[in-house]
Design a protein around this motif. Structure first.
Motif, mmCIF file in Angstrom:
data_model
loop_
_atom_site.group_PDB
_atom_site.id
_atom_site.type_symbol
_atom_site.label_atom_id
_atom_site.label_comp_id
_atom_site.label_asym_id
_atom_site.label_seq_id
_atom_site.Cartn_x
_atom_site.Cartn_y
_atom_site.Cartn_z
ATOM 1 N N ILE A 28 0.859 -1.177 0.000
ATOM 2 C CA ILE A 28 0.000 0.000 0.000
ATOM 3 C C ILE A 28 0.895 1.227 0.000
ATOM 4 O O ILE A 28 1.837 1.310 0.772
ATOM 5 N N THR A 29 0.619 2.152 -0.858
ATOM 6 C CA THR A 29 1.446 3.364 -0.955
ATOM 7 C C THR A 29 0.697 4.537 -0.358
ATOM 8 O O THR A 29 0.918 4.909 0.777
ATOM 9 N N ALA A 30 -0.179 5.134 -1.097
ATOM 10 C CA ALA A 30 -0.923 6.279 -0.592
ATOM 11 C C ALA A 30 -2.141 5.817 0.193
ATOM 12 O O ALA A 30 -2.846 4.900 -0.219
ATOM 13 N N ILE A 31 -2.326 6.441 1.338
ATOM 14 C CA ILE A 31 -3.512 6.158 2.143
ATOM 15 C C ILE A 31 -4.327 7.437 2.239
ATOM 16 O O ILE A 31 -3.891 8.404 2.849
ATOM 17 N N ASN A 32 -5.470 7.431 1.634
ATOM 18 C CA ASN A 32 -6.330 8.615 1.664
ATOM 19 C C ASN A 32 -7.415 8.518 2.727
ATOM 20 O O ASN A 32 -7.793 9.509 3.319
ATOM 21 N N TYR A 33 -7.921 7.326 2.921
ATOM 22 C CA TYR A 33 -9.036 7.134 3.842
ATOM 23 C C TYR A 33 -8.598 6.231 4.989
ATOM 24 O O TYR A 33 -8.164 5.112 4.751
ATOM 25 N N MET A 34 -8.728 6.728 6.196
ATOM 26 C CA MET A 34 -8.464 5.913 7.381
ATOM 27 C C MET A 34 -9.603 6.177 8.363
ATOM 28 O O MET A 34 -9.746 7.291 8.867
ATOM 29 N N ASP A 35 -10.380 5.176 8.587
ATOM 30 C CA ASP A 35 -11.596 5.316 9.380
ATOM 31 C C ASP A 35 -11.608 4.345 10.551
ATOM 32 O O ASP A 35 -11.007 3.278 10.489
ATOM 33 N N TRP A 36 -12.350 4.736 11.573
ATOM 34 C CA TRP A 36 -12.633 3.838 12.692
ATOM 35 C C TRP A 36 -14.128 3.528 12.703
ATOM 36 O O TRP A 36 -14.953 4.440 12.643
ATOM 37 N N GLY A 55 -6.916 16.185 5.351
ATOM 38 C CA GLY A 55 -7.002 16.670 6.721
ATOM 39 C C GLY A 55 -8.398 16.733 7.286
ATOM 40 O O GLY A 55 -8.581 17.024 8.461
ATOM 41 N N THR A 56 -9.382 16.477 6.463
ATOM 42 C CA THR A 56 -10.766 16.519 6.939
ATOM 43 C C THR A 56 -11.048 15.361 7.895
ATOM 44 O O THR A 56 -10.630 14.231 7.646
ATOM 45 N N THR A 57 -11.743 15.663 8.957
ATOM 46 C CA THR A 57 -12.177 14.636 9.899
ATOM 47 C C THR A 57 -13.666 14.776 10.153
ATOM 48 O O THR A 57 -14.200 15.889 10.141
ATOM 49 N N THR A 58 -14.314 13.654 10.367
ATOM 50 C CA THR A 58 -15.729 13.657 10.722
ATOM 51 C C THR A 58 -15.948 12.658 11.840
ATOM 52 O O THR A 58 -15.181 11.697 11.985
ATOM 53 N N TYR A 59 -17.002 12.898 12.614
ATOM 54 C CA TYR A 59 -17.292 12.076 13.775
ATOM 55 C C TYR A 59 -18.775 11.754 13.845
ATOM 56 O O TYR A 59 -19.623 12.552 13.434
ATOM 57 N N ALA A 60 -19.066 10.598 14.401
ATOM 58 C CA ALA A 60 -20.446 10.290 14.731
ATOM 59 C C ALA A 60 -20.909 11.240 15.825
ATOM 60 O O ALA A 60 -20.105 11.632 16.696
ATOM 61 N N ASP A 61 -22.161 11.602 15.801
ATOM 62 C CA ASP A 61 -22.685 12.534 16.806
ATOM 63 C C ASP A 61 -22.460 12.015 18.225
ATOM 64 O O ASP A 61 -22.217 12.794 19.142
ATOM 65 N N PHE A 67 -14.071 11.917 21.329
ATOM 66 C CA PHE A 67 -13.090 11.141 20.555
ATOM 67 C C PHE A 67 -12.359 12.056 19.588
ATOM 68 O O PHE A 67 -12.933 12.991 19.037
ATOM 69 N N THR A 68 -11.085 11.738 19.337
ATOM 70 C CA THR A 68 -10.288 12.481 18.374
ATOM 71 C C THR A 68 -9.515 11.505 17.504
ATOM 72 O O THR A 68 -8.783 10.648 18.024
ATOM 73 N N ILE A 69 -9.684 11.662 16.191
ATOM 74 C CA ILE A 69 -8.936 10.835 15.251
ATOM 75 C C ILE A 69 -7.728 11.620 14.764
ATOM 76 O O ILE A 69 -7.808 12.825 14.520
ATOM 77 N N MET A 77 -0.189 5.160 9.974
ATOM 78 C CA MET A 77 -0.926 4.834 11.182
ATOM 79 C C MET A 77 -2.041 5.848 11.416
ATOM 80 O O MET A 77 -1.943 7.013 11.038
ATOM 81 N N VAL A 78 -3.088 5.380 12.067
ATOM 82 C CA VAL A 78 -4.174 6.240 12.487
ATOM 83 C C VAL A 78 -4.482 5.906 13.945
ATOM 84 O O VAL A 78 -4.339 4.756 14.366
#
Length: 112
Positions: A28-36, A55-61, A67-69, A77-78
Motif C-alpha cells: 500500500i502506498t498512498a492512504i487517503n481514507y483511514m476510518d474507525w 485533513g478533513t475529519t468527521t465524527y459520529a454525533d 473522541f479524536t482521530i 498509522m491512524v
C-alpha cells in the motif's frame, strides 16, 4: 497483500480514556481514507470517525467532543483518542483503510 492491525483496546471504567492505534502495512502506498468503525453485540457496524488525506475529519454525533482521530502518514498509522468513555461505547473497534481493507478489530469494554 495489505495488513491492517489495531491495538490499544481494553477494559476501562466509565469516564476513563483509551487510545487505539491502527497500523497499515504491505503493498500500500498512498492512504487517503483511514476510518474507525465499531460494532456492539447485536448491532450493525457503525462509523465512529473518519480521516481523509486532505485533513478533513468527521465524527459520529455520539462521540463528538470525546473522541479524536489523528494520523501519521509517514508511519501509515491512524489513532483514536477516546476520552470520557461511556458504557455504550463498548464494542469491537475496527480500522478501515482506503475503503478496502479491514483490520481484525480490538475490543473496548467500558464498565459502569
Amino acid at each position: 497483500q495489505v495488513q491492517v492491525v489495531e491495538s490499544g483496546g481494553g477494559l476501562v471504567q466509565a469516564g476513563g480514556s483509551l487510545r487505539l492505534s491502527c497500523a497499515a502495512s504491505g503493498r500500500i502506498t498512498a492512504i487517503n481514507y483511514m476510518d474507525w468503525y465499531r460494532q456492539a453485540p447485536g448491532k450493525q457496524r457503525e462509523l465512529v470517525a473518519a480521516s481523509r488525506g486532505g485533513g478533513t475529519t468527521t465524527y459520529a454525533d455520539s462521540v463528538k467532543g470525546r473522541f479524536t482521530i489523528s494520523r501519521d502518514n509517514a508511519k501509515k498509522m491512524v489513532y483514536l483518542q477516546m476520552n470520557n468513555l461511556k458504557p455504550e461505547d463498548t464494542a469491537v473497534y475496527y480500522c478501515y483503510v482506503n475503503v478496502l481493507f479491514w483490520g481484525q478489530g480490538t475490543q473496548v469494554t467500558v464498565s459502569s
